[in-house]
Scaffold this motif. Sequence first.
Motif, short mmCIF file in Angstrom:
data_model
loop_
_atom_site.label_atom_id
_atom_site.label_comp_id
_atom_site.label_asym_id
_atom_site.label_seq_id
_atom_site.Cartn_x
_atom_site.Cartn_y
_atom_site.Cartn_z
N GLY A 1 0.85 -1.19 0.00
CA GLY A 1 0.00 0.00 0.00
C GLY A 1 0.88 1.23 0.00
N ARG A 2 0.50 2.25 -0.78
CA ARG A 2 1.33 3.47 -0.88
C ARG A 2 0.47 4.73 -0.79
N SER A 3 -0.60 4.66 0.01
CA SER A 3 -1.44 5.85 0.15
C SER A 3 -0.67 6.91 0.94
N VAL B 1 -1.40 6.23 4.87
CA VAL B 1 -0.91 5.03 5.58
C VAL B 1 0.40 4.51 4.96
N HIS C 1 2.58 -2.15 -4.31
CA HIS C 1 1.29 -1.53 -4.64
C HIS C 1 0.61 -2.34 -5.72
N SER C 2 -0.46 -1.78 -6.30
CA SER C 2 -1.26 -2.59 -7.22
C SER C 2 -0.52 -2.92 -8.52
N LEU D 1 3.89 -10.00 -6.31
CA LEU D 1 3.83 -9.43 -4.96
C LEU D 1 4.33 -10.43 -3.90
N ALA E 1 -1.63 -2.51 4.15
CA ALA E 1 -2.54 -1.35 4.14
C ALA E 1 -3.12 -1.23 2.75
N ILE E 2 -4.01 -2.15 2.44
CA ILE E 2 -4.48 -2.34 1.06
C ILE E 2 -5.97 -2.00 0.93
N PHE F 1 -6.49 -10.21 1.95
CA PHE F 1 -5.76 -10.26 0.68
C PHE F 1 -4.41 -11.01 0.81
N GLY G 1 -5.58 -2.98 7.71
CA GLY G 1 -6.87 -3.02 7.01
C GLY G 1 -8.08 -3.14 7.93
N ILE G 2 -9.14 -2.45 7.53
CA ILE G 2 -10.43 -2.59 8.22
C ILE G 2 -11.47 -2.81 7.12
N ASN G 3 -11.95 -4.02 6.99
CA ASN G 3 -12.92 -4.34 5.94
C ASN G 3 -14.13 -5.02 6.56
N VAL H 1 -3.98 -2.32 15.23
CA VAL H 1 -3.55 -0.98 14.80
C VAL H 1 -4.64 0.07 15.02
N GLY H 2 -5.88 -0.30 14.73
CA GLY H 2 -6.98 0.65 14.83
C GLY H 2 -7.06 1.33 16.20
N THR I 1 -4.85 4.67 16.65
CA THR I 1 -5.01 5.90 15.87
C THR I 1 -5.41 7.08 16.76
P1 NDP Z 1 -6.06 3.36 -0.17
O1 NDP Z 1 -7.20 2.78 -0.95
O2 NDP Z 1 -5.83 4.83 -0.21
O3 NDP Z 1 -4.72 2.65 -0.63
C1 NDP Z 1 -4.66 1.26 -0.85
C2 NDP Z 1 -3.30 0.89 -1.34
O4 NDP Z 1 -3.29 -0.52 -1.57
C3 NDP Z 1 -2.90 1.56 -2.66
O5 NDP Z 1 -1.59 2.05 -2.60
C4 NDP Z 1 -3.05 0.45 -3.68
O6 NDP Z 1 -2.11 0.52 -4.75
C5 NDP Z 1 -2.76 -0.78 -2.86
N1 NDP Z 1 -3.40 -1.95 -3.47
C6 NDP Z 1 -4.69 -2.06 -3.85
N2 NDP Z 1 -4.89 -3.27 -4.44
C7 NDP Z 1 -3.70 -3.90 -4.44
C8 NDP Z 1 -3.25 -5.15 -4.92
N3 NDP Z 1 -4.08 -5.99 -5.54
N4 NDP Z 1 -1.96 -5.49 -4.74
C9 NDP Z 1 -1.09 -4.64 -4.13
N5 NDP Z 1 -1.47 -3.43 -3.65
C10 NDP Z 1 -2.74 -3.07 -3.81
O7 NDP Z 1 -6.28 2.84 1.32
P2 NDP Z 1 -5.69 3.43 2.71
O8 NDP Z 1 -4.21 3.45 2.67
O9 NDP Z 1 -6.43 4.66 3.08
O10 NDP Z 1 -6.19 2.29 3.71
C11 NDP Z 1 -5.73 0.96 3.61
C12 NDP Z 1 -6.50 0.11 4.60
O11 NDP Z 1 -6.24 0.57 5.92
C13 NDP Z 1 -8.01 0.16 4.46
O12 NDP Z 1 -8.54 -1.12 4.78
C14 NDP Z 1 -8.45 1.17 5.50
O13 NDP Z 1 -9.76 0.93 5.96
C15 NDP Z 1 -7.45 0.90 6.58
N6 NDP Z 1 -7.20 2.06 7.45
C16 NDP Z 1 -7.16 1.81 8.80
C17 NDP Z 1 -6.92 2.83 9.67
C18 NDP Z 1 -6.88 2.50 11.13
O14 NDP Z 1 -7.09 3.35 11.96
N7 NDP Z 1 -6.56 1.25 11.47
C19 NDP Z 1 -6.73 4.21 9.24
C20 NDP Z 1 -6.67 4.35 7.80
C21 NDP Z 1 -6.92 3.30 6.96
P3 NDP Z 1 -2.12 1.71 -5.85
O15 NDP Z 1 -1.50 2.89 -5.15
O16 NDP Z 1 -1.28 1.17 -6.95
O17 NDP Z 1 -3.55 1.93 -6.22
#
Ligand code: NDP
Length: 304
Positions: free
Chosen positions: A164-166, A169, A188-189, A194, A207-208, A213, A229-231, A282-283, A286
Amino acid sequence: MAKVLDGAAIAAEIQQEVAGEVAALASKGVRPGLAVVLVGHVAASEIYVRSKVKTCEELGIHSELITPPESITTEEMLAIVAELNGREEIDGILIQLPLPPQVDTKRLLDAILPEKDVDGFHPVNAGRLQAGRPSLAPCTPAGVIQILRRSGIPIAGAHAVVVGRSDIVGKPAAMLLLNEHATVTVCHSRTRDLASFTRQADILVAAIGRAGFITPEMVKPGATLIDVGINRITDREEFLRFFAGDARREETFTRRGSVIVGDIDPHAFALSGAYTPVPGGVGKLTIAMLMSNTLQAARQRRGF
Ligand code: NDP
């Protein structure tokens, strides 16, 4: 036997420390203050904001909740931020995301004074983090570091793989781990093969945003698994794929019609050396890190 990294216990420890330091500042006549801006009525945001305000109260931090209507414009939001930027008793400004589509989120976040940016999203704070200077770091990745440190998991020299590269996170988590002297790989995606990277991880941060996954085959036995992740899953078949035989979760699923799962398939946890559960990992950190950032902002701005 895999060790469970108890986010709730670590968060409680941090909050207790913050409360102690807030009390010490009170004796010097300083009370840290946090302003939270919540636009409209998104149910999940209302829950988060309520617990942020409640935690402020518990720790002795002054808090204010500002609740503009859903129809607010970018200009009106900018005026709220300008007013909060100018107020002496406000050390931290948090704008609860997501915002309605008519509001320019980036413009707004950039308008917060960097020294009051307790979410750590301002480009100045992102830059400071990258430059290895003291900064207000985004709360969730900062919580990841606290979990590792306080659990005695060595970071220096470890190979940390972040999936994940948001901006909120993945990227800051990678930067914080690098500043702690890990060897860091960011996936990342568009990453090819991977699993070849995740299998090398001593510390794997997921952090996907995709339920379960990371499968057991993608994990090196003995690794530390940090699941951000939180799904929410509502599909029974998916539920059974992750939690068949788990009586406690079965009861929750039947009662609520959903359960929360992280980005790591829970079957992988048994292979690990240590892991953060979801929920309860982790949640939990925060909000504790938001409190810690508000204290840090108050200290830095007021020279204590
Ligand atoms: P984003 O959607 O902003 O980012 C997701 C990242 O995952 C992107 O960089 C994306 O790549 C990558 N990704 C998606 N699909 C794949 C794949 N198939 N293979 C590899 N990498 C992949 O999400 P966030 O960073 O905001 O959040 C991630 C998770 O963390 C979520 O589940 C969210 O709910 C949770 N979260 C939890 C928090 C907490 O307090 N615990 C706070 C914030 C978030 P690409 O950049 O190429 O699209």
